[in-house]
Scaffold this motif. Sequence first.
Motif, PDB file in Angstrom:
ATOM      1  N   LEU A  22      42.982  36.079  39.327  1.00 26.99           N
ATOM      2  CA  LEU A  22      42.983  36.295  40.766  1.00 26.99           C
ATOM      3  C   LEU A  22      44.258  37.047  41.106  1.00 26.99           C
ATOM      4  CD1 LEU A  22      41.567  35.697  43.483  1.00 26.99           C
ATOM      5  CD2 LEU A  22      43.026  33.679  43.656  1.00 26.99           C
ATOM      6  N   GLY A  53      39.168  37.379  47.784  1.00 25.64           N
ATOM      7  CA  GLY A  53      40.269  37.968  47.038  1.00 25.64           C
ATOM      8  C   GLY A  53      39.763  38.984  46.040  1.00 25.64           C
ATOM      9  N   TYR A  54      40.688  39.544  45.293  1.00 27.47           N
ATOM     10  CA  TYR A  54      40.366  40.544  44.280  1.00 27.47           C
ATOM     11  C   TYR A  54      40.943  40.106  42.938  1.00 27.47           C
ATOM     12  CZ  TYR A  54      39.100  43.481  48.228  1.00 27.47           C
ATOM     13  OH  TYR A  54      38.508  43.973  49.357  1.00 27.47           O
ATOM     14  N   HIS A  97      44.822  39.134  44.233  1.00 29.49           N
ATOM     15  CA  HIS A  97      45.226  39.354  45.615  1.00 29.49           C
ATOM     16  C   HIS A  97      44.308  38.569  46.535  1.00 29.49           C
ATOM     17  CE1 HIS A  97      46.716  41.382  49.154  1.00 29.49           C
ATOM     18  NE2 HIS A  97      45.527  41.886  49.440  1.00 29.49           N
ATOM     19  N   SER A  98      44.860  37.564  47.232  1.00 29.58           N
ATOM     20  CA  SER A  98      44.063  36.769  48.157  1.00 29.58           C
ATOM     21  C   SER A  98      44.930  36.375  49.349  1.00 29.58           C
ATOM     22  CB  SER A  98      43.525  35.509  47.465  1.00 29.58           C
ATOM     23  OG  SER A  98      42.743  34.753  48.348  1.00 29.58           O
ATOM     24  N   THR A 148      40.643  46.933  43.684  1.00 27.05           N
ATOM     25  CA  THR A 148      40.905  46.447  45.046  1.00 27.05           C
ATOM     26  C   THR A 148      40.300  47.365  46.108  1.00 27.05           C
ATOM     27  OG1 THR A 148      43.054  47.566  45.031  1.00 27.05           O
ATOM     28  CG2 THR A 148      43.027  45.248  44.400  1.00 27.05           C
ATOM     29  N   ASN A 153      34.630  39.361  44.279  1.00 31.76           N
ATOM     30  CA  ASN A 153      35.011  39.439  45.685  1.00 31.76           C
ATOM     31  C   ASN A 153      33.796  39.186  46.560  1.00 31.76           C
ATOM     32  OD1 ASN A 153      34.860  41.708  48.041  1.00 31.76           O
ATOM     33  ND2 ASN A 153      36.829  40.669  48.018  1.00 31.76           N
TER      34      ASN A 153
END
Length: 418
Positions: free
Chosen positions: A164, A155-156, A166-167, A240, A193
């Motif tokens: 956290l 994730g980012y 974005h996963s 990201t 990441n």
Amino acid sequence: MLSKSQNVDSMRNFNRASVMKLVLENPGIDRSRLADETGLTNAAMTRIVQEFLNAGLVKETGNLKVQQGRGRRRTGLEINNKGGYVLGFSILAFNTSVALTDISGTVISSISVQPTDLSNAKRTLDEISAAALQMISDCEIRRDQVLAAGVAIAGYLNIEDGLLLHSPQLRWPPFDVRKSLEIRLDMPITVENVNRCVAVAETRIGCCAGMTDIFLVRAALGLGVATISNGKILRGHNNTAGQIGHFPSGQDGAMCSCGKSDCITMVASGWAILEQLGVRTATVDGILGVQDQDEKLRIILEKSSTDEKIMKVLQHAGRALGSHCVAMLRAIDPQCILLTGPLGRSSIFGKAFCKQLVESGVTTKVITANDQPIFPPAIAASALSLVENIYSPTFDVQKLLTQKLMSKSTQKNSEEFV
């Protein structure tokens, strides 16, 4: 604005970190050469080295190097591999592991963890923390000897607050992974990441040690990229950068998880391979669905050396990935290209990827995970922790010295009352 005393402390911390790195990279180096390399005075170097010796971070080698002519013999220095340890965690949909290394980067132990419910973030962190503490105990290492930990996550993170962000595989809600683990383990935690984590580890103590510009592609079910340019991770404005899988491929294909039908993922990744072989599940529901697809890919790769149809599909996907990387490679001009992940370990996929790059005029050195071992995520995470927490100006040597003194004092008092 920093005060004068803060500036002095910052410079001292920077000097300490520089000396530690030089000792790690040059086992047997002596104080005079350290002073020459860093530009510090002999007196300053003597003080720094003595701090490290007292803290147990370095040790004298005992191999005396004689100066030309008369003069005092010089004693070499090296990292004390029993002077401290770091943990590494990988938290991926199909790879959750814990590793323990010493401060020289040598792996002490590594285990795979099977979370009860990977979609439950709290329970998963509880379980991997418990596994880490049990590992420390099994290796007969004191808790206070473990100085920090790193986490490689699928994730980012939000670059401002570390949440956290974005996963798509874990599907965890936004929360502070770093703080959550610090509370459980009582040590500094660095979270990154997974692709970036591996890239940093390889440029510091791996196959690309000393390089400042690399391009890493992790080819698994999906695709991810990590770029290090001039020694720094390229993160992008929202932290990201690297989601190569959703670049347009220029051709319509199967529907991607993002809702589009022209993503590189659907022509050059594990998902594409499953699709072309007719075994991809159209709708994947949750982590168990992703794990099921990953298992299918693993079985396909095991059969690839004897199945001509699988060979052709792997070759097609490898060439497609190579073709779509060409423009990015020309833009960033790296010293080395790393191909890792399950597909990176496939000689068929890797050779096709490399062949396409050569045919496209790319002459950059390529290392695949089939050519030589590339750090698995948990061990890469421990290497990241070494870089960010130990061989770093943020490392608090004075705190470690205080802990050493307190430990000796406690031991002495207990002996007096036996």
